[in-house]
Design a protein around this motif. Structure first.
Motif, short mmCIF file in Angstrom:
data_model
loop_
_atom_site.label_atom_id
_atom_site.label_comp_id
_atom_site.label_asym_id
_atom_site.label_seq_id
_atom_site.Cartn_x
_atom_site.Cartn_y
_atom_site.Cartn_z
N ALA A 127 0.86 -1.18 0.00
CA ALA A 127 0.00 0.00 0.00
C ALA A 127 0.90 1.24 0.00
CB ALA A 127 -0.90 0.00 1.22
N TYR A 128 0.65 2.13 -0.93
CA TYR A 128 1.50 3.31 -1.11
C TYR A 128 0.73 4.58 -0.79
CZ TYR A 128 4.56 0.07 -3.55
OH TYR A 128 5.36 -0.99 -3.87
N PHE A 129 1.26 5.32 0.19
CA PHE A 129 0.72 6.63 0.56
C PHE A 129 1.84 7.68 0.48
CE2 PHE A 129 -2.02 3.56 2.67
CZ PHE A 129 -3.29 4.07 2.45
N ASN A 130 2.85 7.43 -0.33
CA ASN A 130 3.97 8.36 -0.46
C ASN A 130 3.50 9.71 -0.99
OD1 ASN A 130 5.77 6.30 0.29
ND2 ASN A 130 5.97 5.61 -1.82
N ASN A 131 4.03 10.78 -0.38
CA ASN A 131 3.71 12.15 -0.79
C ASN A 131 2.23 12.47 -0.70
OD1 ASN A 131 6.43 13.14 -1.68
ND2 ASN A 131 6.23 11.35 -3.01
N THR A 132 1.51 11.74 0.11
CA THR A 132 0.09 11.99 0.31
C THR A 132 -0.08 12.98 1.46
OG1 THR A 132 -0.47 9.80 -0.52
CG2 THR A 132 -2.12 10.87 0.85
N ARG A 133 -1.08 13.82 1.36
CA ARG A 133 -1.34 14.83 2.38
C ARG A 133 -2.68 14.55 3.04
NH1 ARG A 133 1.64 19.71 1.82
NH2 ARG A 133 3.26 19.44 0.27
N PHE A 134 -2.63 14.36 4.36
CA PHE A 134 -3.83 14.14 5.16
C PHE A 134 -4.04 15.38 6.02
CE2 PHE A 134 -2.13 9.87 4.36
CZ PHE A 134 -3.25 9.19 3.92
N PHE A 135 -4.98 16.24 5.65
CA PHE A 135 -5.21 17.47 6.40
C PHE A 135 -6.20 17.27 7.53
CE2 PHE A 135 -3.65 18.92 2.25
CZ PHE A 135 -2.60 19.71 2.68
N GLY A 136 -6.99 16.20 7.49
CA GLY A 136 -7.87 15.83 8.59
C GLY A 136 -7.29 14.61 9.28
N ILE A 137 -8.14 13.87 9.95
CA ILE A 137 -7.71 12.65 10.62
C ILE A 137 -7.61 11.53 9.59
CG2 ILE A 137 -8.43 10.85 12.26
CD1 ILE A 137 -9.95 13.07 13.77
N VAL A 138 -6.57 10.72 9.68
CA VAL A 138 -6.51 9.48 8.91
C VAL A 138 -6.64 8.35 9.94
CG1 VAL A 138 -3.97 9.45 8.86
CG2 VAL A 138 -5.25 8.02 7.30
N ASP A 139 -7.66 7.53 9.77
CA ASP A 139 -7.97 6.46 10.73
C ASP A 139 -7.74 5.11 10.06
OD1 ASP A 139 -9.04 4.61 12.49
OD2 ASP A 139 -10.85 5.79 12.89
N LEU A 140 -6.67 4.43 10.49
CA LEU A 140 -6.35 3.08 10.02
C LEU A 140 -6.58 2.06 11.13
CD1 LEU A 140 -3.21 4.10 8.03
CD2 LEU A 140 -5.10 2.83 7.05
N GLY A 141 -7.42 2.42 12.08
CA GLY A 141 -7.67 1.56 13.23
C GLY A 141 -8.14 0.17 12.85
N ASN A 142 -7.53 -0.82 13.46
CA ASN A 142 -7.88 -2.23 13.28
C ASN A 142 -7.72 -2.73 11.86
OD1 ASN A 142 -8.76 -2.89 16.08
ND2 ASN A 142 -10.19 -1.24 15.64
#
Length: 181
Positions: A127-142
């Protein structure tokens, strides 16, 4: 293609490639409970209101690269063979909860301008999230990662990372110091 009003393609079967590239959806776009047996191509499309793909199956490539999502986005409980959301803009809340990514998935260089929910998702390949911008919450819980997940040079404003690298995975979580400015 231009879709002026609401586009209701819920409960649809796309037996071959579905080409919606360069489309403008001015109203709500509902593809919930749909089956895409061929490639699903939404490259460089714009969704001006809600984009609902909840409980859909993408059995080949799902291409949403360079797309703009201007309203609420829902991919909950969907499955992707491979998914590309590179260079896309999510301008409202987005849900990928309980989603299965069977092969490689990419969100590289995308902007999540509000909250992004990936909780209880499963990533079976990189899974690639390189150079991604998260301006809010990013929730990867569980969520479960069976391979590597990359956040190189990503901007993360706020996060919830209670995930698992599933055993016997040899996967790694790759973060760079620049994530924490």
């Amino acid at each position: 293609s231009l879709f002026k009003g609401d586009a209701d393609s819920s409960n649809s079967l796309f037996e071959s490639n579905a080409d919606f590239s360069n489309s403008l959806f001015e109203g709500d776009a509902d593809f919930s409970n749909s089956l895409f047996e061929g490639n699903a191509d939404f490259w460089r499309s714009a969704f001006n209101r809600t984009a609902i793909f909840k409980e859909s199956a993408f059995n080949q490539k799902a291409i949403f690269s360079k797309s703009d999502f201007n309203g609420f986005v829902d991919f909950r409980r969907s499955s992707f063979d491979s998914a590309s959301f590179q260079d896309s803009n999510f301008n409202d809340i987005v849900f990928f909860g309980e989603t299965i990514f069977k092969r490689e998935s990419s969100f590289e260089k995308s902007n999540f301008n509000r909250n992004a929910y990936f909780m209880y998702s499963q990533f079976n390949d990189a899974a690639y999230f390189n150079n991604t911008r998260f301006f809010g919450i990013v929730d990867l819980g569980n969520s479960k990662f069976h391979s590597n997940v990359f956040f190189n040079d990503a901007l993360i404003n706020d996060c919830y990372f209670d995930w698992e690298l599933a055993k016997p995975s040899k996967g790694k979580v790759i973060l760079s110091r620049e994530n924490y400015k």
